[in-house]
Design an enzyme around this catalytic site. Sequence first.
Site, mmCIF file in Angstrom:
data_model
loop_
_atom_site.group_PDB
_atom_site.id
_atom_site.type_symbol
_atom_site.label_atom_id
_atom_site.label_comp_id
_atom_site.label_asym_id
_atom_site.label_seq_id
_atom_site.Cartn_x
_atom_site.Cartn_y
_atom_site.Cartn_z
ATOM 1 N N TYR A 290 0.832 -1.206 0.000
ATOM 2 C CA TYR A 290 0.000 0.000 0.000
ATOM 3 C C TYR A 290 0.870 1.261 0.000
ATOM 4 C CZ TYR A 290 -3.258 3.587 1.577
ATOM 5 O OH TYR A 290 -4.003 4.738 1.678
ATOM 6 N N GLU B 253 4.022 2.547 15.236
ATOM 7 C CA GLU B 253 4.837 2.273 14.054
ATOM 8 C C GLU B 253 3.967 1.952 12.845
ATOM 9 O OE1 GLU B 253 8.196 1.751 11.664
ATOM 10 O OE2 GLU B 253 8.016 2.691 13.621
ATOM 11 N N TYR C 2 -2.737 -0.522 10.176
ATOM 12 C CA TYR C 2 -3.175 -0.970 8.863
ATOM 13 C C TYR C 2 -4.453 -1.776 8.999
ATOM 14 C CZ TYR C 2 -3.284 -3.307 4.342
ATOM 15 O OH TYR C 2 -3.674 -3.780 3.118
ATOM 16 N N VAL C 3 -5.393 -1.480 8.118
ATOM 17 C CA VAL C 3 -6.632 -2.244 7.992
ATOM 18 C C VAL C 3 -6.775 -2.611 6.529
ATOM 19 C CG1 VAL C 3 -9.147 -2.205 8.242
ATOM 20 C CG2 VAL C 3 -7.703 -1.089 9.968
ATOM 21 N N GLY D 268 -13.693 1.260 6.898
ATOM 22 C CA GLY D 268 -15.008 1.873 7.039
ATOM 23 C C GLY D 268 -15.884 1.175 8.061
ATOM 24 N N GLY E 214 -14.850 0.623 11.215
ATOM 25 C CA GLY E 214 -14.477 1.070 12.551
ATOM 26 C C GLY E 214 -13.245 0.409 13.138
ATOM 27 N N ASN F 297 -0.857 10.285 1.647
ATOM 28 C CA ASN F 297 -1.928 9.408 2.125
ATOM 29 C C ASN F 297 -3.086 10.247 2.682
ATOM 30 O OD1 ASN F 297 -3.502 7.373 3.147
ATOM 31 N ND2 ASN F 297 -1.827 6.342 4.229
ATOM 32 N N TYR G 116 -7.257 10.730 10.592
ATOM 33 C CA TYR G 116 -6.575 11.113 11.832
ATOM 34 C C TYR G 116 -7.025 12.488 12.317
ATOM 35 C CZ TYR G 116 -3.363 7.301 10.588
ATOM 36 O OH TYR G 116 -2.815 6.104 10.255
#
Length: 159
Positions: A23, A83, A86-87, A93, A95, A124, A131
Amino acid sequence: MIRTATPADIPAVHALIRELADYEKAPDEANATPEQLHEALFGERPAAYAHIAEDDTTGEAVGYALWFLNFSTWRGVHGIYLEDLYVRPEARGAGHGKALLTELARICVERGYERLEWSVLDWNTPSIAFYEALGARPQDEWTVYRLTDEALGALGGRA
């Protein structure tokens, strides 16, 4: 569901790290091995910690947060440096990212840590917006520096 990672999660964490590297457009830079991750997270002196976001239906790991303690000389207390967060794209979306950050914020509050910090790539924009929606603010007055490879070896006395 968010939970603390266990040694059985090492293959999933390793796979998620590889996905994050893809990514971030740097797949050749993520060279950590499962053995290194195991030692860092579960060795005699753990250097890092991890939490897993699980799919509520399947129980599959769909995200992770890997973090370690830092220390603020100005505040006189530890903080958490995140550090990696990641999802997987298909799980975004739902949560999971917010739940991972909420867990780390909870740890900070519970332990008296006064900072939760991380870096984000300037391109990004989806993550930056996420955030900032949580109340995080960029620290634009700081520039990150890094020594690696030959430069680190030269400074550290490796021929």
